[in-house]
Design a protein around this motif. Structure first.
Motif, short mmCIF file in Angstrom:
data_model
loop_
_atom_site.label_atom_id
_atom_site.label_comp_id
_atom_site.label_asym_id
_atom_site.label_seq_id
_atom_site.Cartn_x
_atom_site.Cartn_y
_atom_site.Cartn_z
N ALA A 1 0.99 -1.39 -0.02
CA ALA A 1 0.11 -0.03 -0.09
C ALA A 1 0.88 1.35 0.02
O ALA A 1 0.63 2.23 -0.69
N ARG A 2 1.94 1.36 0.69
CA ARG A 2 2.85 2.45 0.79
C ARG A 2 3.64 2.56 -0.65
O ARG A 2 3.69 3.72 -0.90
N LEU A 3 3.88 1.62 -1.15
CA LEU A 3 4.48 1.47 -2.28
C LEU A 3 3.71 2.13 -3.45
O LEU A 3 3.99 3.03 -4.18
N LEU B 1 1.44 9.33 -5.81
CA LEU B 1 2.09 10.54 -5.44
C LEU B 1 3.05 11.08 -6.47
O LEU B 1 2.96 12.31 -6.84
N GLU B 2 3.83 10.15 -6.67
CA GLU B 2 4.72 10.62 -7.76
C GLU B 2 3.99 10.91 -9.18
O GLU B 2 4.55 11.95 -9.83
N LYS C 1 4.17 15.00 -11.01
CA LYS C 1 4.73 15.24 -12.04
C LYS C 1 4.23 16.33 -12.66
O LYS C 1 3.12 16.50 -13.06
N LYS C 2 5.13 17.12 -13.29
CA LYS C 2 4.81 18.40 -14.17
C LYS C 2 4.76 18.11 -15.60
O LYS C 2 5.67 17.72 -15.96
N GLU C 3 3.72 18.35 -16.29
CA GLU C 3 3.61 18.10 -17.64
C GLU C 3 4.19 19.30 -18.40
O GLU C 3 3.96 20.36 -17.96
#
Length: 78
Positions: free
Chosen positions: A12-14, A20-21, A25-27
């Motif tokens: 679950a943490r992974l 979240l990552e 992330k900026k597009e």
């Protein structure tokens, strides 16, 4: 049983970390800039249009708060 629960917690943490990552992330693109500029223009127009109304509202609010503070400090209610 405890090992199974621990394994699920790690998974679950992974998964949360990956989610979240991806979310952070900026597009590349101009969309964000256009939205920001548009919101700034709208805010500026609202400030220009509502200037007199906001001034009157703030003055009325300050007067009411001052009167309330005086009543609290003197102990006299009207």
């Amino acid at each position: 049983m405890k090992e199974c629960i621990r394994s699920l917690e790690i998974k679950a943490r992974l998964a949360a970390g990956r989610l979240l990552e991806k979310g952070m992330k900026k597009e590349p693109g101009i969309d964000g800039i256009l939205v920001t500029v548009g919101l700034c223009i709208i805010a500026l127009l609202l400030c220009l249009v509502m200037k007199d109304s906001m001034t009157a509202f703030i003055q009325e609010l300050i007067t009411a708060m001052t009167n309330e503070a005086k009543e609290i400090l003197t102990g006299v209610r009207s």
